[in-house]
Scaffold this motif. Structure first.
Motif, PDB file in Angstrom:
ATOM      1  N   ASN A  15       0.296   4.434   1.644  1.00  0.00           N
ATOM      2  CA  ASN A  15       0.674   5.405   0.619  1.00  0.00           C
ATOM      3  C   ASN A  15       2.133   5.190   0.186  1.00  0.00           C
ATOM      4  N   ALA A  16       2.991   4.940   1.159  1.00  0.00           N
ATOM      5  CA  ALA A  16       4.401   4.674   0.836  1.00  0.00           C
ATOM      6  C   ALA A  16       4.530   3.396   0.009  1.00  0.00           C
ATOM      7  N   ARG A  17       3.762   2.373   0.374  1.00  0.00           N
ATOM      8  CA  ARG A  17       3.801   1.109  -0.369  1.00  0.00           C
ATOM      9  C   ARG A  17       3.297   1.308  -1.797  1.00  0.00           C
ATOM     10  N   ALA A  18       2.198   2.049  -1.955  1.00  0.00           N
ATOM     11  CA  ALA A  18       1.649   2.286  -3.288  1.00  0.00           C
ATOM     12  C   ALA A  18       2.627   3.076  -4.150  1.00  0.00           C
ATOM     13  N   THR A  19       3.270   4.048  -3.539  1.00  0.00           N
ATOM     14  CA  THR A  19       4.258   4.841  -4.281  1.00  0.00           C
ATOM     15  C   THR A  19       5.416   3.963  -4.740  1.00  0.00           C
ATOM     16  N   GLN A  44      -0.479  -5.981 -11.225  1.00  0.00           N
ATOM     17  CA  GLN A  44      -1.485  -6.425 -10.248  1.00  0.00           C
ATOM     18  C   GLN A  44      -1.125  -5.952  -8.842  1.00  0.00           C
ATOM     19  N   GLU A  45       0.136  -6.023  -8.489  1.00  0.00           N
ATOM     20  CA  GLU A  45       0.566  -5.552  -7.168  1.00  0.00           C
ATOM     21  C   GLU A  45       0.340  -4.053  -7.024  1.00  0.00           C
ATOM     22  N   THR A  46       0.582  -3.311  -8.081  1.00  0.00           N
ATOM     23  CA  THR A  46       0.359  -1.866  -8.055  1.00  0.00           C
ATOM     24  C   THR A  46      -1.131  -1.563  -7.927  1.00  0.00           C
ATOM     25  N   TYR A  47      -1.944  -2.264  -8.692  1.00  0.00           N
ATOM     26  CA  TYR A  47      -3.401  -2.107  -8.624  1.00  0.00           C
ATOM     27  C   TYR A  47      -3.896  -2.402  -7.211  1.00  0.00           C
ATOM     28  N   ASP A  48      -3.448  -3.514  -6.651  1.00  0.00           N
ATOM     29  CA  ASP A  48      -3.885  -3.901  -5.307  1.00  0.00           C
ATOM     30  C   ASP A  48      -3.471  -2.861  -4.262  1.00  0.00           C
ATOM     31  N   ALA A  49      -2.273  -2.338  -4.390  1.00  0.00           N
ATOM     32  CA  ALA A  49      -1.792  -1.343  -3.431  1.00  0.00           C
ATOM     33  C   ALA A  49      -2.652  -0.081  -3.485  1.00  0.00           C
ATOM     34  N   TYR A  50      -2.975   0.378  -4.688  1.00  0.00           N
ATOM     35  CA  TYR A  50      -3.797   1.596  -4.809  1.00  0.00           C
ATOM     36  C   TYR A  50      -5.247   1.343  -4.428  1.00  0.00           C
ATOM     37  N   LYS A  51      -5.742   0.158  -4.695  1.00  0.00           N
ATOM     38  CA  LYS A  51      -7.114  -0.185  -4.287  1.00  0.00           C
ATOM     39  C   LYS A  51      -7.222  -0.165  -2.762  1.00  0.00           C
ATOM     40  N   THR A  52      -6.294  -0.797  -2.090  1.00  0.00           N
ATOM     41  CA  THR A  52      -6.294  -0.813  -0.627  1.00  0.00           C
ATOM     42  C   THR A  52      -6.138   0.595  -0.069  1.00  0.00           C
ATOM     43  N   LEU A  53      -5.249   1.379  -0.644  1.00  0.00           N
ATOM     44  CA  LEU A  53      -5.046   2.759  -0.197  1.00  0.00           C
ATOM     45  C   LEU A  53      -6.320   3.573  -0.342  1.00  0.00           C
ATOM     46  N   THR A  54      -6.986   3.429  -1.470  1.00  0.00           N
ATOM     47  CA  THR A  54      -8.224   4.175  -1.712  1.00  0.00           C
ATOM     48  C   THR A  54      -9.309   3.788  -0.708  1.00  0.00           C
ATOM     49  N   GLU A  55      -9.415   2.505  -0.421  1.00  0.00           N
ATOM     50  CA  GLU A  55     -10.411   2.034   0.553  1.00  0.00           C
ATOM     51  C   GLU A  55     -10.110   2.566   1.953  1.00  0.00           C
TER      52      GLU A  55
END
Length: 68
Positions: A15-19, A44-55
Motif C-alpha cells: 500500500n505504501a509503495r502504491a501510494t 506502468q509502474e503505478t498500474y503494477d503496484a495497484y494490481k499487486t496490492l489488489t491481488e
C-alpha cells in the motif's frame, strides 16, 4: 508470526509503495510537458503496484475468511 499477520505486513508495504507510485504519477503530470517521455514507464509502474496490492488484499481477505 501467522500467515495472516505476514500477509497484513505485505499489504501494508504494498500500500505504501502504491501510494508512492501514485504520487510519482501525480508529480509527473504537474511537471508536463517536462519528462513526457517517462509517462508510460511511470504509469506502468503505478498500474503494477495497484494490481499487486489488489491481488494481495484479495488473498488476505480469503485467508481471513478461511480461518474464521
Amino acid at each position: 508470526m501467522s500467515d495472516i499477520d505476514a500477509l497484513k505486513d505485505e499489504v501494508k508495504r504494498l500500500n505504501a509503495r502504491a501510494t508512492q507510485k501514485k504520487m510519482d504519477l501525480h508529480d509527473l503530470s504537474e511537471e508536463l510537458p517536462q519528462n513526457w517521455q517517462s509517462i508510460l514507464q511511470v504509469a506502468q509502474e503505478t498500474y503494477d503496484a495497484y494490481k499487486t496490492l489488489t491481488e494481495k488484499r484479495a488473498a488476505l481477505k480469503a485467508l481471513e475468511k478461511a480461518s474464521a
